[in-house]
Design a protein around this motif. Structure first.
Motif, short mmCIF file in Angstrom:
data_model
loop_
_atom_site.label_atom_id
_atom_site.label_comp_id
_atom_site.label_asym_id
_atom_site.label_seq_id
_atom_site.Cartn_x
_atom_site.Cartn_y
_atom_site.Cartn_z
N SER A 30 45.32 10.10 23.42
CA SER A 30 44.36 10.11 24.42
C SER A 30 43.01 10.42 23.47
O SER A 30 43.01 11.16 22.60
CB SER A 30 44.26 11.32 25.39
N ALA A 31 42.23 9.59 23.77
CA ALA A 31 40.52 9.74 23.07
C ALA A 31 40.10 11.13 23.45
O ALA A 31 39.13 11.60 22.70
CB ALA A 31 39.79 8.72 23.27
N GLY A 32 40.32 11.75 24.58
CA GLY A 32 39.85 12.91 24.79
C GLY A 32 39.27 13.56 26.24
O GLY A 32 39.85 13.22 27.19
N GLU A 33 38.26 14.36 25.82
CA GLU A 33 38.04 15.24 26.87
C GLU A 33 37.36 14.53 28.12
O GLU A 33 37.07 15.01 29.29
CB GLU A 33 37.11 16.50 26.50
N ALA A 34 36.82 13.38 27.94
CA ALA A 34 36.21 12.51 29.06
C ALA A 34 37.26 12.11 30.27
O ALA A 34 36.73 11.98 31.18
CB ALA A 34 35.42 11.45 28.45
N ALA A 35 38.62 11.94 29.67
CA ALA A 35 39.45 11.43 30.74
C ALA A 35 39.65 12.67 31.72
O ALA A 35 39.58 13.85 31.59
CB ALA A 35 40.75 11.49 29.97
N ARG A 36 39.62 12.29 33.07
CA ARG A 36 39.92 13.20 34.04
C ARG A 36 40.83 12.94 35.15
O ARG A 36 41.14 13.49 36.35
CB ARG A 36 38.26 13.40 34.75
N ALA A 37 41.37 11.72 34.91
CA ALA A 37 42.58 11.39 35.88
C ALA A 37 43.83 10.41 34.98
O ALA A 37 43.36 10.10 34.18
CB ALA A 37 42.12 10.31 36.82
N LEU A 38 44.82 11.00 35.57
CA LEU A 38 46.15 10.45 34.83
C LEU A 38 46.64 9.26 35.88
O LEU A 38 47.13 9.54 36.88
CB LEU A 38 47.09 11.50 34.54
N PHE A 39 46.80 8.09 35.55
CA PHE A 39 47.45 6.85 36.14
C PHE A 39 48.77 6.39 35.83
O PHE A 39 49.24 6.84 34.68
CB PHE A 39 46.70 5.85 36.28
N ALA A 40 49.63 6.04 36.86
CA ALA A 40 51.13 5.45 36.32
C ALA A 40 51.34 4.44 37.21
O ALA A 40 50.88 4.49 38.55
CB ALA A 40 52.16 6.73 36.24
N TRP A 41 52.29 3.67 36.63
CA TRP A 41 52.85 2.32 37.29
C TRP A 41 53.97 1.69 36.61
O TRP A 41 54.18 1.98 35.61
CB TRP A 41 51.68 1.21 37.59
N GLY A 42 54.83 1.10 37.66
CA GLY A 42 55.98 0.53 36.98
C GLY A 42 57.11 1.04 37.55
O GLY A 42 57.21 1.48 38.57
N ALA A 43 58.15 0.51 36.88
CA ALA A 43 59.57 0.99 37.02
C ALA A 43 59.78 2.84 37.30
O ALA A 43 58.96 3.53 36.60
CB ALA A 43 60.61 0.66 36.11
N ASN A 44 60.26 3.09 38.61
CA ASN A 44 60.18 4.59 38.75
C ASN A 44 61.53 5.02 39.30
O ASN A 44 61.45 6.00 39.90
CB ASN A 44 59.13 4.77 39.51
N SER A 45 62.67 4.40 38.93
CA SER A 45 63.81 4.55 39.59
C SER A 45 64.24 6.02 39.35
O SER A 45 65.17 6.61 40.17
CB SER A 45 65.04 3.72 38.86
N TYR A 46 63.73 6.75 38.58
CA TYR A 46 64.23 8.40 38.30
C TYR A 46 63.20 9.12 38.46
O TYR A 46 63.02 10.17 38.16
CB TYR A 46 64.96 8.35 36.82
N GLY A 47 61.97 8.67 38.93
CA GLY A 47 60.88 9.65 39.09
C GLY A 47 59.97 9.64 37.50
O GLY A 47 59.16 10.64 37.80
N GLN A 48 60.18 8.71 36.76
CA GLN A 48 59.30 8.81 35.49
C GLN A 48 58.02 8.56 35.49
O GLN A 48 57.29 9.03 34.40
CB GLN A 48 60.05 7.79 34.55
N LEU A 49 57.47 8.21 36.76
CA LEU A 49 56.19 8.03 36.91
C LEU A 49 55.54 9.36 37.25
O LEU A 49 54.38 9.50 37.07
CB LEU A 49 55.64 7.02 37.79
N GLY A 50 56.25 10.49 37.47
CA GLY A 50 55.47 11.84 37.97
C GLY A 50 54.74 11.79 39.19
O GLY A 50 53.91 12.56 39.62
N LEU A 51 55.10 10.91 40.09
CA LEU A 51 54.36 10.66 41.10
C LEU A 51 55.14 11.48 42.58
O LEU A 51 54.46 11.40 43.70
CB LEU A 51 54.04 9.14 41.75
N GLY A 52 56.06 11.96 42.38
CA GLY A 52 56.76 12.78 43.45
C GLY A 52 57.77 12.02 44.20
O GLY A 52 58.07 12.39 45.16
N HIS A 53 58.19 10.55 43.81
CA HIS A 53 58.90 10.02 44.58
C HIS A 53 59.73 9.00 43.42
O HIS A 53 59.56 8.88 42.53
CB HIS A 53 58.44 9.09 45.68
N LYS A 54 60.73 8.11 43.80
CA LYS A 54 61.38 7.06 43.15
C LYS A 54 61.30 5.58 43.48
O LYS A 54 62.14 4.98 43.10
CB LYS A 54 63.00 7.53 43.22
N GLU A 55 60.26 5.34 44.16
CA GLU A 55 59.89 3.82 44.36
C GLU A 55 58.84 3.40 43.16
O GLU A 55 58.14 3.92 42.54
CB GLU A 55 59.07 4.05 45.72
N ASP A 56 59.24 2.01 42.94
CA ASP A 56 58.51 1.52 41.99
C ASP A 56 57.21 1.12 42.62
O ASP A 56 56.92 1.14 43.55
CB ASP A 56 59.21 0.05 41.52
#
Length: 331
Positions: A3-29
């Motif tokens: 990460s380039a730094g402190e300006a970032a204020r939100a983390l986004f995730a998308w894609g395969a999520n069979s095991y909850g690897q996106l960290g969104l609280g569920h297992k749906e792609d």
């Protein structure tokens, strides 16, 4: 990906999520980027993000390690085997400052500020580098045999690498051994390809390595002089060699990079991307177009990604079959 730094204020995730690897609280792609509302960058200065076969890991500026996703083998280091659907602090490492994490298929390699390396998860191929346990580990275990300070680590499908402060490279995990045996034709296989604890990679004695990266069945090292050395499977031409498998490191000639020094290198499962002072080069498996040359034909030698024009790349990431580049446009 850094990460380039402190300006970032939100983390986004998308894609395969069979095991909850996106960290969104569920297992749906997830087909479109979604914000991780339970993990705000406003309070956590994220320094790095990485992923493995089905798990993800984040390091904060304070050296804390947060993990989520598949945990069947204990690869999250949380002392249990339940999948984790939201990014969760790894408490075992609370007294240490983590500076790098590398996620393999079902294991994790962790580097601390003092140069120690720990590992957790599956050890079916010796990829944890801890001979004191024949099985896997649910918590990070220190790799005791790495006595010199380590400055960089990498995790492949079933093998791992470490570069030391003195410029040496160690490899462990037998994930590359079966392919080496098939193509060796009676040649002696180097010990580091069959080692279940860190073993010095031979063939790099005359260079000083500063970083390493790993793929499914090959390894790459970058020297202080900006040279690339590669070894392992060459099935898709990713090692720029006529050999099907390189048993020991072989340098990729500088003329392939217009005689420029390599500043950084990344590896997908079967392709490689390298950065020079002002260009990106890619080569290897290209079935999904990850080499960025506008085709789906394999690229057998480093080739400039001309579609980037004169843009200067400063951050690159590779997945199994994709590439990402963050760059700064001129002006």
């Amino acid at each position: 990906m850094e990460s380039a730094g402190e300006a970032a204020r939100a983390l986004f995730a998308w894609g395969a999520n069979s095991y909850g690897q996106l960290g969104l609280g569920h297992k749906e792609d997830v087909l479109l980027p979604q914000t991780l509302k339970d993990f705000s960058c406003k309070h956590q200065n994220i320094k790095s993000i990485t992923g493995g076969g089905g798990h993800s890991a984040i390091i904060t500026g304070a050296g804390e390690l947060f993990v989520c996703g598949q945990n069947k083998e204990g690869q999250l280091g949380l002392n249990h085997t339940d999948d984790v659907l939201c990014l969760t602090l790894c408490p075992v490492l609370s007294s240490l400052c983590v500076i790098q994490v590398a996620c393999g298929w079902d294991f994790t390699i962790i580097l601390t500020r003092n140069g120690q390396v720990l590992s957790c998860g599956s050890n079916s191929f010796g990829q944890l580098g801890v001979p004191q346990t024949s099985g896997g580990s649910l918590i990070p275990l220190k790799i005791e045999s790495l006595t010199e300070k380590v400055v960089n680590v990498a995790a492949g499908l079933r093998h791992a690498l470490a570069a030391t402060e003195g410029g040496m490279v160690f490899q462990w995990g037998t994930g590359m051994a079966s392919r080496a045996n098939r193509v060796s034709h009676g040649k002696m296989i180097p010990a580091f390809l069959t080692a279940k604890e860190p073993c010095k990679v031979t063939g790099l004695e005359d260079v000083k390595v500063k970083s390493v990266t790993a793929s499914s069945y090959h390894s790459v090292s970058l020297t202080d002089d900006g040279e690339l050395y590669v070894w392992g499977s060459n099935k898709h031409g990713q090692l720029v060699s006529k050999e099907a498998f390189l048993l020991e490191p072989q340098k990729i000639d500088a003329h392939f990079f217009s005689d420029e020094k390599i500043g950084a290198v990344w590896s997908g499962w079967t392709h490689i991307v390298a950065q020079t002072g002002g260009s990106c080069f890619s080569w290897g498996w290209n079935e999904h177009g990850m080499c960025g040359d506008g085709t789906e034909e394999n690229v057998y030698a480093p080739k400039p990604i001309t579609a980037l024009g004169s843009a200067k790349p400063f951050l690159i990431g590779c997945g199994a079959g994709h590439s990402m580049v963050l760059y700064q446009t001129p002006g």
